[in-house]
Structure formats: C-alpha cells, structure tokens
Design a protein around this motif. Sequence first.
Motif, short mmCIF file in Angstrom:
data_model
loop_
_atom_site.label_atom_id
_atom_site.label_comp_id
_atom_site.label_asym_id
_atom_site.label_seq_id
_atom_site.Cartn_x
_atom_site.Cartn_y
_atom_site.Cartn_z
N PRO A 13 0.84 -1.21 0.00
CA PRO A 13 0.00 0.00 0.00
C PRO A 13 0.87 1.26 0.00
CG PRO A 13 -0.09 -1.09 2.14
CD PRO A 13 0.70 -1.97 1.24
N VAL A 14 0.44 2.26 -0.76
CA VAL A 14 1.20 3.50 -0.83
C VAL A 14 0.47 4.67 -0.17
CG1 VAL A 14 2.55 2.87 -2.84
CG2 VAL A 14 0.34 3.96 -3.15
N HIS A 15 -0.77 4.45 0.22
CA HIS A 15 -1.50 5.52 0.91
C HIS A 15 -2.44 4.93 1.94
CE1 HIS A 15 -5.09 4.64 -1.51
NE2 HIS A 15 -4.29 4.59 -2.54
N LEU A 16 -2.85 5.74 2.87
CA LEU A 16 -3.73 5.33 3.95
C LEU A 16 -5.03 4.75 3.39
CD1 LEU A 16 -3.93 5.30 7.02
CD2 LEU A 16 -5.05 7.51 6.89
N GLY A 17 -5.45 3.63 3.89
CA GLY A 17 -6.68 3.00 3.45
C GLY A 17 -6.47 1.96 2.36
N ALA A 18 -5.30 1.94 1.74
CA ALA A 18 -5.00 0.94 0.72
C ALA A 18 -4.62 -0.36 1.40
CB ALA A 18 -3.87 1.42 -0.18
N HIS A 19 -4.73 -1.46 0.67
CA HIS A 19 -4.37 -2.76 1.24
C HIS A 19 -3.31 -3.44 0.38
CE1 HIS A 19 -7.47 -3.69 -1.74
NE2 HIS A 19 -6.94 -4.89 -1.81
N ARG A 20 -2.59 -4.33 0.99
CA ARG A 20 -1.55 -5.12 0.33
C ARG A 20 -2.23 -6.11 -0.60
NH1 ARG A 20 2.12 -9.78 1.90
NH2 ARG A 20 4.19 -9.05 1.34
N ARG A 21 -1.71 -6.23 -1.83
CA ARG A 21 -2.25 -7.19 -2.79
C ARG A 21 -1.16 -8.19 -3.15
NH1 ARG A 21 -4.73 -4.70 -7.89
NH2 ARG A 21 -5.84 -6.66 -7.94
N ARG A 22 -1.57 -9.42 -3.38
CA ARG A 22 -0.63 -10.48 -3.75
C ARG A 22 -1.27 -11.30 -4.85
NH1 ARG A 22 0.66 -15.77 -1.54
NH2 ARG A 22 2.88 -16.15 -1.81
#
Length: 69
Positions: A13-22
């Motif tokens: 994530p690069v900003h608040l509220g984003a989530h890690r994706r795989r």
Amino acid sequence: MGVHVGDWIVVEPVHLGAHRRRGEVVRLAHPDGSPPYYVRWEGEDKETLFFPGSEAHLENPQEHGALHY
C-alpha cells in the motif's frame, strides 16, 4: 530480471486505506519475462494485465524471499 510463470507479485500500500495485494503470475506478455504480466490476484477470480511500479516486488516461491524490481 525476468519474471516467470508461478512467481508471486506483491503490491504494498502507498496511501492510507489501501491494502496489500498479492497475485500469481499466470502468463507472460513477453518471452523474456519483462513487464507487463498477467496476474491472478488472491481473493479475485480474474486475471489482470499488470504493469509493476515502485510499490511492487517479486516473491519467488523457490527462493522464499522477495526481490525488488
């Protein structure tokens, strides 16, 4: 560095509220393993064409580590 089918792409994530994706690389657009890649993301039942940015890194299941682009 070339990516192979079966490698895992992780997008941090690069900003608040984003989530890690795989996601798993399921097809290559170029035979030398250069971007873009066709990726099937965890929790989604679809493939997307993915152009990695600086927030993405590669996890190779044989190496059990992360390699940054």
